[in-house]
Design an enzyme around this catalytic site. Structure first.
Site, PDB file in Angstrom:
ATOM      1  CE  LYS A 138     -77.164  21.887-123.856  1.00 19.41           C
ATOM      2  NZ  LYS A 138     -75.971  22.950-124.000  1.00 19.41           N
TER       3      LYS A 138
ATOM      4  CB  THR B 132     -80.871  21.312-120.558  1.00 24.28           C
ATOM      5  OG1 THR B 132     -82.299  21.328-120.390  1.00 24.28           O
ATOM      6  CG2 THR B 132     -80.474  20.261-121.718  1.00 24.28           C
TER       7      THR B 132
ATOM      8  CD  GLU C 260     -86.011  20.948-122.940  1.00 21.62           C
ATOM      9  OE1 GLU C 260     -85.814  20.154-123.994  1.00 21.62           O
ATOM     10  OE2 GLU C 260     -86.035  21.771-122.824  1.00 21.62           O
TER      11      GLU C 260
ATOM     12  CE1 TYR D 114     -81.096  23.083-126.426  1.00 22.98           C
ATOM     13  CE2 TYR D 114     -82.926  22.065-124.989  1.00 22.98           C
ATOM     14  CZ  TYR D 114     -81.696  22.986-125.224  1.00 22.98           C
ATOM     15  OH  TYR D 114     -81.086  23.322-124.017  1.00 22.98           O
TER      16      TYR D 114
END
Ligand code: NAD
Ligand code: TDX
Length: 343
Positions: free
Chosen positions: A152, A121, A123, A148
């Site tokens: 990741k 991602t 993010e 989160y």
């Protein structure tokens, strides 16, 4: 015929990948492994169950993963806990699935010498200021904000370490915010669409100035196929559709207008803790080196219209869960913020 193992294939992007693959790349034999958490829904695959093998199972289970990967040629790894708000309430499932689960996959890929594509991602890079002209590239340092995104980022680091230390055959992609059919109604766009379909007002976190680089899920999954076919082993590819100019407030206004409601018919609610301000992706490498191009480029409105139609026509899919999802937001302290008028 290549055997494809898809982890998390009963979730939003994974299920769309299964459908996309069957429609556009019929030369793959597909196995899906999915734990069927609250986010996994076998109904997402019900029209294709006769064309694939479906295994209910946990990517953290080393024996199961070893057996499935021994039997596959290529692994595309989507399975994850994916919702930031949930990671603020209870980070453990994120640490477990996103880090330990990825570790189990890497060990099996290493042992059996299989090709892996790891789905990540935007993010992991943290966020940008609203007026920062830069975009994330493959060279941007990692700086995750939430449990989160940190989980990741950890998974991406593990994949890189297994490539360098053990020579596994892998690629990584970091994609921006997806939208489209089958997205869980806890997420921003389907939450607002399904609110409006129930005659309830959309809910905007804080002032809504936050910007996401929206990409249609099919454009993401097309990019994954392009990477599987032409990507260079060991490389990372940024996936983004250049849609980083619409903030959350404007997205809600677009949805309201497309659904025939007044543009200001929404409420401001409690902001997310540590809320990332802006994501923006520079996908030049993927476009120049591999020739990928998104179909929905710069046309968020067209993609939103298609997505609104899908949720309107598939009430059976989301309605049974809607009450519980909204109750969970309320239980986590989400409240209407009266002092922020819509402007
Ligand atoms: P999702 O939450 O809709 O689906 C995740 C799926 O993984 C579910 O079917 C769930 O049952 C399954 N799963 C969870 N834990 C598991 C476990 N331990 N073992 C096996 N299966 C498990 O998520 P999504 O939005 O489809 O995201 C898929 C992937 O894409 C994730 O890796 C996510 O980080 C990444 N991603 C998502 C977006 C986005 O906008 N949604 C953007 C970029 C990257
Ligand atoms: O009701 C809401 N109101 C609102 O204003 C919700 C649910 C969200 N928001 C805001 C928060 C974000 O700025 O909308 C934006 C998008 O929120 P989410 O849909 O929760 O997505 P985000 O947190 O940006 O993360 C998504 O994109 C990157 C996916 O959930 C991740 O899995 C992916 O890695």
């Amino acid at each position: 015929m290549n055997k494809l193992l898809i982890t998390g294939g009963a979730g939003f992007i994974g299920a769309n990948f299964v459908h996309y693959t069957l429609n556009h790349y019929p030369n793959y034999q597909i196995t899906v492994v999915d734990k069927l958490t609250y986010a996994g829904n076998p109904d997402n695959l019900k029209t294709v169950l006769d064309k694939i093998e479906f295994v209910t199972g946990d990517i953290c289970d080393p024996e199961l993963i070893d057996k499935l990967i021994a039997d596959a040629d290529i692994v595309v790894h989507y399975a994850a806990e994916s919702h930031n708000d949930n990671s603020l309430k209870n980070p453990w499932p994120f640490i477990n699935t996103n880090i330990i689960g990825t570790y189990q996959i890497l060990e099996a890929v290493r042992k059996h010498g299989k090709r892996l594509h790891h789905i990540s991602t935007d993010e992991v890079f943290g966020d940008l200021e609203i007026d920062d002209p830069n975009r994330f590239t493959e060279e941007t340092p990692y700086n995750p904000s939430s449990p989160y995104s940190a989980s990741k980022a950890s998974a991406d680091h593990l994949v890189r370490a297994w490539m360098r230390s053990f020579g596994i055959q892998a690629t990584i992609s970091n994609c921006s915010n997806n939208y489209g059919p089958y997205q869980h109604i806890e997420k921003f766009i389907p939450r607002q669409i399904t609110n409006i379909l129930r005659d309830e007002q959309p809910r905007l976190y804080g002032e809504g100035k936050n910007v996401r680089d929206w990409i249609h899920v099919d454009d993401h999954n097309f990019a994954v196929h392009v990477i599987l076919e032409k990507g260079k082993i060991g490389e990372t590819y940024i996936i983004g559709a250049d849609n980083d100019h619409t903030n959350n407030k404007q997205v809600i206004e677009m949805i309201l207008e497309l659904m025939g409601k007044p543009k200001d018919w929404y409420v401001h609610v409690t902001d997310r803790a540590g809320h990332d301000m802006r994501y923006a992706m520079d996908s030049t490498k993927l476009r120049r080196e591999l020739g990928w191009q998104p179909e929905f480029t710069d046309n968020l409105e067209r993609g939103l219209r298609q997505t609104i139609d899908w949720y309107t026509q598939n009430e059976w899919w989301w309605k049974p869960e809607k009450e519980a999802v909204e109750a969970s937001y309320r239980a986590n302290g989400e409240q209407v913020v009266e002092k922020l008028a819509n402007k």
